[in-house]
Design a protein around this motif. Structure first.
Motif, PDB file in Angstrom:
ATOM      1  N   HIS B  20       0.841  -1.196   0.000  1.00  0.00           N
ATOM      2  CA  HIS B  20       0.000   0.000   0.000  1.00  0.00           C
ATOM      3  C   HIS B  20       0.873   1.242   0.000  1.00  0.00           C
ATOM      4  O   HIS B  20       2.100   1.147   0.096  1.00  0.00           O
ATOM      5  CB  HIS B  20      -0.934  -0.020   1.221  1.00  0.00           C
ATOM      6  CG  HIS B  20      -0.184   0.040   2.533  1.00  0.00           C
ATOM      7  ND1 HIS B  20       0.143   1.223   3.147  1.00  0.00           N
ATOM      8  CD2 HIS B  20       0.307  -0.944   3.315  1.00  0.00           C
ATOM      9  CE1 HIS B  20       0.805   0.976   4.271  1.00  0.00           C
ATOM     10  NE2 HIS B  20       0.916  -0.341   4.398  1.00  0.00           N
ATOM     11  N   GLY B  21       0.216   2.394  -0.069  1.00  0.00           N
ATOM     12  CA  GLY B  21       0.894   3.680  -0.283  1.00  0.00           C
ATOM     13  C   GLY B  21       2.149   3.891   0.551  1.00  0.00           C
ATOM     14  O   GLY B  21       3.258   4.045   0.017  1.00  0.00           O
ATOM     15  N   TYR B  22       2.016   3.855   1.857  1.00  0.00           N
ATOM     16  CA  TYR B  22       3.171   4.206   2.688  1.00  0.00           C
ATOM     17  C   TYR B  22       4.275   3.172   2.553  1.00  0.00           C
ATOM     18  O   TYR B  22       5.477   3.500   2.584  1.00  0.00           O
ATOM     19  CB  TYR B  22       2.756   4.379   4.150  1.00  0.00           C
ATOM     20  CG  TYR B  22       3.930   4.770   4.989  1.00  0.00           C
ATOM     21  CD1 TYR B  22       4.502   3.873   5.888  1.00  0.00           C
ATOM     22  CD2 TYR B  22       4.516   6.020   4.818  1.00  0.00           C
ATOM     23  CE1 TYR B  22       5.613   4.234   6.615  1.00  0.00           C
ATOM     24  CE2 TYR B  22       5.629   6.374   5.541  1.00  0.00           C
ATOM     25  CZ  TYR B  22       6.171   5.476   6.440  1.00  0.00           C
ATOM     26  OH  TYR B  22       7.285   5.834   7.150  1.00  0.00           O
ATOM     27  N   ARG B  25       6.315   3.901  -0.356  1.00  0.00           N
ATOM     28  CA  ARG B  25       7.231   5.021  -0.076  1.00  0.00           C
ATOM     29  C   ARG B  25       8.458   4.527   0.688  1.00  0.00           C
ATOM     30  O   ARG B  25       9.596   4.869   0.353  1.00  0.00           O
ATOM     31  CB  ARG B  25       6.510   6.080   0.737  1.00  0.00           C
ATOM     32  CG  ARG B  25       7.417   7.245   1.127  1.00  0.00           C
ATOM     33  CD  ARG B  25       6.684   8.219   2.047  1.00  0.00           C
ATOM     34  NE  ARG B  25       7.401   9.489   2.120  1.00  0.00           N
ATOM     35  CZ  ARG B  25       8.357   9.765   2.999  1.00  0.00           C
ATOM     36  NH1 ARG B  25       8.735   8.844   3.864  1.00  0.00           N
ATOM     37  NH2 ARG B  25       8.942  10.943   2.986  1.00  0.00           N
TER      38      ARG B  25
END
Lengths: 904, 108
Positions: B20-22, B25
């Protein structure tokens, strides 16, 4: 409402709450796609990161959202434009389609004539004021001076510690001319008046003395005849003059220029050798020029009274000139050992010799203000167009059904906006063309002769650019509206006081209006402080009249002093004159000679720099200047030209902080010599009194130390009369002139003025700037309030049904109105906060250019914020009240009927 | 077509499985040795573009998530995405294998 996914169970951190709020800034479509993921990512990051990395992430994420709120909207506009481009070339010829587009647009505007008129008027006002202010800035700063290659012309002056900029003395100028390698040519000049002899008394004409070659250096060709030759620079050389075109025509009419024309100036006959071109009155209002004749070896090296202009050689820069100036300064110091060591030189572009920096800064500030006003006007127009766009939804749907593409509809909307902007620009040009005379009336008469304001190519281009920018500004929102698939979120959304599209516009408007308001409040406060401050004297009922007695009739100082005494008696005898005095430097108007001051009991050189103020007659009581210690000179002391003086309070405190100044002795340097050393042979003066400080340099500047001496000690043939009389100026001056002319028929006079006008005039730039910014800010505020009012009115109209239902179900009318108002105020508050912050930062940045305005202090900002929010609150409350006043049952019945009629 | 560096890193981070997004990152930050710090908006825009190009697809969150958050969107590489990633990896290693590039990498 969409189904929101279940939130995590732990409490939200403050940063996460702020981030969620910020997500609201994004446009709805972007939000719907990304907001959840972004919020989740933010929360995850906060959980995982610590310390500096965490702070970094938060700052970058917040900054990203702020940037995205703008870029996402731009992206959508760009997509709309791409749609138009992809729509491809129109079916028929481009010209035919344009014509049909224009025809459709014109008809669409004509269908709502009232609204179209309001829009065109708003745009004319907004663009027109921009063009007008630009023509002001253009005339002041941009338009090239009427000389050949004006960028190569510079003004020279000298500087000395503690003294303000000083001019050149003639021997110094001669040294410059001989030694400086950086100039193709230079000349010295000074403006002065001449008495032109006539049968019925002398007339004073403004003119100038100038070195031979001044026309060549400036690059100006005489209209007839020639300029001066170097032979005419020698003292005792041929006595010649050049006259202005209008003076020639006034004196000789249509006669062609010949070689026999002569003129009597100051009692001497001069031959006229040339006529200047029309409109040339260098430096300001001169109508006649005579050669500046001097002998470098005998001229006074310490009479710093002349300006000089030079033409830089090809390719030389201002910095080259400055280094050359430093070199010449060291040559001067060597030529006059010990006497010119503190003297420096200054070189600056010619334009800024004539246009005060404060005026330039004020004009640019006015330009910024008027551009912000245009922004507010455009957002207002955009809101009007959005509202109209909603009403045209049926029309647009019909067009779509009949086969028009989205691109075609977009083109239609944009054409309408272009047409509106074009009409506004046309009106604006009319405004700009007529603005010139207004500016010329606002400026004082003593201004450079080349300063004119009119609509030239620069103004035209600016108006066109402003028109285009306005067309885009007003068209962006309606264009997006026209290309939206289906209704989507409308201008007036179902639930809020100000719908989402309107919200952005209102925030932009309110931000600009708040910025301008705070700016205006700052300047108003600064101006009020200046004008409210005690000038130190009372100028009421005092008329100023400059007198020049024929110099050839009074050749000795005693004769001149006697003449002055006689004038005081004569004028004092005129009917209704209460008091009269003589001064050399009129308060607020003249600047007064600066001198170095030495106190007797403080040996070791000069202790201060002060203004020398020779006065005669009852100067202090006439102007209500209190003598706080001692007394003013007696009549006997004045008659005897006694060595006495009155000092100002600040100077007394500076020189003798411990005791009284009365009885002490001072002396001052020669008024012409800006020198820190005082010659040993200068006489000592005994202080007989201390006067209160006076803001003699103008209301905007702090008072300087002053030394008042009896005028008879330094009597000249030219002086200013201050006449206190409770009578209209013109009849009074006529009588005064007659009284003086009875013994001195050859006396010359300048236009009279009142001291009060002079006092107000001393801050004319500040008043002009405050007035302009105040006017623009008031207009912007009005437009912004109209915008808030319109948005809330529009949305409450659409919510009429919902509101009525709530009232019918027992909701209190008062609380409904407050809810609507407060929702609107939240939007306004955001704009006010940003605008006031920008004003605080902006005024701080601008402070060095506008020292008198100061930066916006917390009190001004706070009061501005309160006023803005209160005004917006009223603007939002009124439509809320109107909407909830109607009987709910009527509203519901009416809307039901309306719904039935629309067939929904 | 060569991929942009950011895009390559995002795809690479998904190579071991959906994230997922984090998490993307974090993985990209570590992979690029701190060169790429992705912000939420930019990352999600990139993910949306990759999804539009068919290189990644949204998937359900794995069952063993310690702190579930239904707002998170997990993505996984598609077949096309995996082959685009492999192509780019091959292209890059050929580039780095060139004698002139290798010399630059080891020079001072």
């Amino acid at each position: 409402m969409s189904d929101r996914p279940p939130r995590p169970r732990e409490p939200r951190r403050p940063a996460s709450r702020i981030y969620a709020r910020l997500l609201g800034l994004l446009p709805a479509a972007t939000r719907a796609r990304f907001a959840d993921g972004m919020a989740a990512m933010f929360d995850d990051a906060l959980r995982d990161l610590t310390g500096a990395a965490r702070v970094r992430f938060i700052v970058r994420a917040f900054a990203e959202i702020l940037a995205m709120s703008v870029t996402e909207r731009l992206r959508r506009v760009a997509e709309a434009v791409v749609t138009v481009v992809r729509a491809g070339p129109p079916a028929g010829s481009l010209a035919a389609d344009l014509r049909s587009d224009l025809g459709l647009a014109a008809r669409a505007l004509a269908r709502s004539p009232g609204r179209s008129l309001v829009i065109v008027a708003t745009l004319t006002l907004g663009i027109g004021l921009n063009s007008a202010i630009l023509s002001f800035v253009n005339g002041l700063l941009l338009r090239p001076l009427p000389y050949a290659e004006p960028s190569r012309l510079v003004q020279l002056s000298e500087t000395a510690a503690d003294f303000e900029t000083i001019d050149l003395s003639l021997p110094d100028f001669a040294l410059w001319r001989a030694e400086a390698r950086i100039f193709d040519g230079m000349f010295a000049f000074d403006d002065t008046g001449f008495l032109v002899g006539g049968v019925d008394g002398a007339e004073r004409i403004e003119g100038a003395v100038a070195s031979p070659g001044f026309l060549d250096v400036l690059g100006v060709q005489p209209f007839a005849g020639r300029g001066f030759t170097s032979a005419e620079e020698r003292p005792g050389g041929p006595e010649v003059a050049i006259v202005s075109r209008r003076l020639w025509e006034a004196l000789w009419g249509e006669v062609d220029f010949g070689s026999e024309a002569t003129i009597v100036l100051n009692g001497r006959t001069r031959q006229i050798v040339g006529v200047a071109p029309a409109g040339f009155h260098f430096p300001e209002v001169a109508d006649i020029w005579v050669p500046l004749a001097f002998d470098p070896s005998t001229a006074d090296a310490f009479d710093y009274g002349y300006d000089a202009i030079g033409r830089l050689t090809e390719g030389a820069t201002l910095d080259d000139a400055r280094s050359e100036g430093a070199r010449v300064a060291s040559l001067l110091a060597a030529a006059y050992p010990g006497k010119k060591t503190g003297i420096g030189t200054a070189v600056y572009p010619l334009r800024f010799a004539d246009v005060p920096g404060g005026l330039a800064a004020a004009s640019l500030l006015a330009l910024l203000s008027v551009m912000l006003l245009l922004l507010v006007a455009c957002t207002n127009v955009a809101m009007l167009l959005l509202a109209r766009g909603e009403e045209r939804r049926a029309e647009m749907a019909t067009r779509r059904a009949l086969g028009a593409s989205r691109g075609r509809l977009l083109r239609l909307v944009l054409t309408e906006c272009l047409l509106l902007a074009a009409l506004g620009s046309a009106g604006a040009l009319v405004v700009a063309a007529n603005a010139g005379p207004v500016f010329e009336a606002l400026l004082p008469d003593e201004r450079p002769f080349w300063l004119h304001f009119g609509a030239d190519a620069v103004v035209l281009l600016w108006t066109l650019a402003a028109g285009l920018v306005s067309a885009v500004g007003i068209g962006a929102a309606p264009a997006l509206q026209a290309t939206r698939r289906g209704p989507g979120t409308t201008f007036a959304s179902e639930r809020r006081s100000i719908g989402s599209a309107g919200r952005g516009l209102v925030v932009a408007q309110v931000t600009a209006a708040a910025f301008l308001f705070a700016l205006s409040a700052t300047t108003v406060r600064a101006l009020a402080e200046m004008m409210g401050g005690d000038p130190g004297l009372d100028p009421t009922d005092v008329v100023v009249l400059d007198v020049v007695l024929p110099p050839w009739e009074y050749t000795s100082p005693e004769d001149r002093a006697e003449a002055g005494r006689r004038v005081l008696e004569q004028v004092g005898a005129v009917a209704s004159v209460q008091a009269v005095s003589i001064v050399e430097a009129v308060p607020f108007v003249g600047s007064g000679a600066e001198v170095s001051i030495e106190a007797a009991d403080r040996p070791g050189g000069a202790s201060a720099v002060a203004v020398l103020d020779p006065v005669a007659g009852g100067y202090f009581p006439m102007l209500d200047i209190p003598i706080v210690e001692g007394r003013s000179p007696t009549e006997a002391e004045e008659r005897a030209a006694a060595a006495v003086a009155v000092v100002s309070r600040a100077l007394a405190r500076r020189l003798w902080p411990d005791g009284s100044a009365v009885g002490r002795r001072v002396r001052h340097s020669d008024p012409g010599a800006r020198s820190p050393t005082i010659e040993a042979n200068r006489p000592w003066l005994t202080v007989v009194g201390v006067a209160e400080d006076v803001r003699g340099d103008g209301l905007g500047r702090p008072p300087r130390g002053r030394v008042y001496t009896p005028w008879s000690r330094s009597a000249g043939v030219g002086f200013s009369l201050l006449i206190e009389a409770d009578r209209a100026v013109q009849p009074l001056v006529t009588d005064v002139r007659a009284a003086i002319a009875s013994t001195d028929p050859g006396a010359g006079f300048r236009e009279p003025a009142t001291l009060e006008a002079g006092m107000n005039h001393s801050i004319w730039i500040e008043r002009l700037a405050t007035g302009l910014i105040g006017a623009f800010s008031a207009l912007a505020l009005l437009l912004a309030l109209l915008g808030v009012h319109g948005s809330v009115a529009h949305s409450t109209q659409r919510r009429a049904r919902e509101l009525s239902v709530r009232v019918a179900l027992g909701a209190s009318v008062g609380s409904l109105r407050s809810t609507v108002t407060i929702e609107a105020l939240r939007v306004v508050a955001a704009g006010v906060a940003v605008g006031l912050t920008a004003a605080t930062v902006g005024t701080r940045l601008a402070a060095p250019f506008l020292p008198w305005a100061g930066s916006a202090d917390p009190l001004t900002i706070g009061v501005s914020g309160l006023i803005l929010v209160a005004a917006a609150g009223v603007a939002a409350y009124l439509p809320a009240r109107a909407a909830t006043r109607a009987d709910p049952s009527e509203v519901l019945r009416g809307s039901a009927r309306g719904a039935a009629r629309a067939g929904r | 077509m060569p991929l942009k560096q950011r895009t390559f890193h995002v795809l690479l981070s998904l190579d071991d499985g959906p994230l997922h997004g984090y998490a993307v990152r974090k993985r990209v930050l570590e992979q690029s040795e701190g060169a790429f710090e992705l912000e939420p908006g930019g990352l999600y825009r990139t993910l949306a573009r990759l999804e539009g190009d068919g290189l990644i697809e949204p998937v359900e969150a794995p069952a063993d998530d310690p702190s579930p958050d239904a707002r998170r969107q997990y993505y996984a590489l598609t077949h096309r995405g995996r082959s685009a990633l492999a192509d780019e990896a091959r292209r890059l290693s050929r580039l780095v294998g060139r004698p002139d590039v290798a010399a630059l990498a080891t020079s001072r």
